[in-house]
Motif scaffolding. Structure first.
Motif, short mmCIF file in Angstrom:
data_model
loop_
_atom_site.label_atom_id
_atom_site.label_comp_id
_atom_site.label_asym_id
_atom_site.label_seq_id
_atom_site.Cartn_x
_atom_site.Cartn_y
_atom_site.Cartn_z
N ARG A 173 0.83 -1.21 0.00
CA ARG A 173 0.00 0.00 0.00
C ARG A 173 0.87 1.26 0.00
O ARG A 173 0.60 2.22 -0.73
N THR A 174 1.92 1.27 0.79
CA THR A 174 2.82 2.43 0.86
C THR A 174 3.43 2.71 -0.51
O THR A 174 3.47 3.86 -0.96
N LEU A 175 3.90 1.68 -1.19
CA LEU A 175 4.47 1.85 -2.53
C LEU A 175 3.42 2.35 -3.52
O LEU A 175 3.69 3.24 -4.33
N ARG A 176 2.21 1.80 -3.44
CA ARG A 176 1.14 2.21 -4.36
C ARG A 176 0.73 3.66 -4.10
O ARG A 176 0.60 4.45 -5.03
N GLU A 177 0.55 4.03 -2.85
CA GLU A 177 0.11 5.38 -2.53
C GLU A 177 1.17 6.43 -2.85
O GLU A 177 0.84 7.58 -3.10
#
Length: 107
Positions: free
Chosen positions: A61-65
């Protein structure tokens, strides 16, 4: 087929990308995704990182956001993909430097 929400590349900021890449686990994920091809989010692929499912979800999620990756859903299957071409266009040389690739000088 649907995509999880990820920012438009025009909204992606270098500081957010670098913050996402500053974690050793996320950096390892990006190294594995370096070819830009979609990769399934399955224990068979990521299990050797020895992290709980919730911790892996946090890193994905951190990479996507931050705009580094995109997640695509095909029914019950989720794949993750480095937004390599888009990142190369917005931040030339960044991904090569992160992955330790030789950066070729333009002629």
């Amino acid at each position: 087929m649907t995509d999880f929400p990820s920012p438009d590349m025009s909204e992606v900021e270098l500081v957010d990308v670098l913050r996402a890449l500053s974690d050793p686990v996320r950096l390892q994920i990006v190294h594995r995704l370096g070819d830009g091809m979609p990769c399934p989010k399955t224990p068979e692929v990521w299990g050797d990182l020895n992290l709980s499912k919730s911790t892996m979800s946090h890193h994905f999620r951190t990479l996507r956001e931050a705009g580094v990756t995109r997640t695509v859903v095909h029914g019950r299957t989720h794949t993750i993909q480095l937004r390599r071409e888009e990142l190369d266009e917005k931040f030339p040389g960044l991904i090569e430097a992160v992955l330790g690739e030789t950066v070729r000088a333009e002629s």
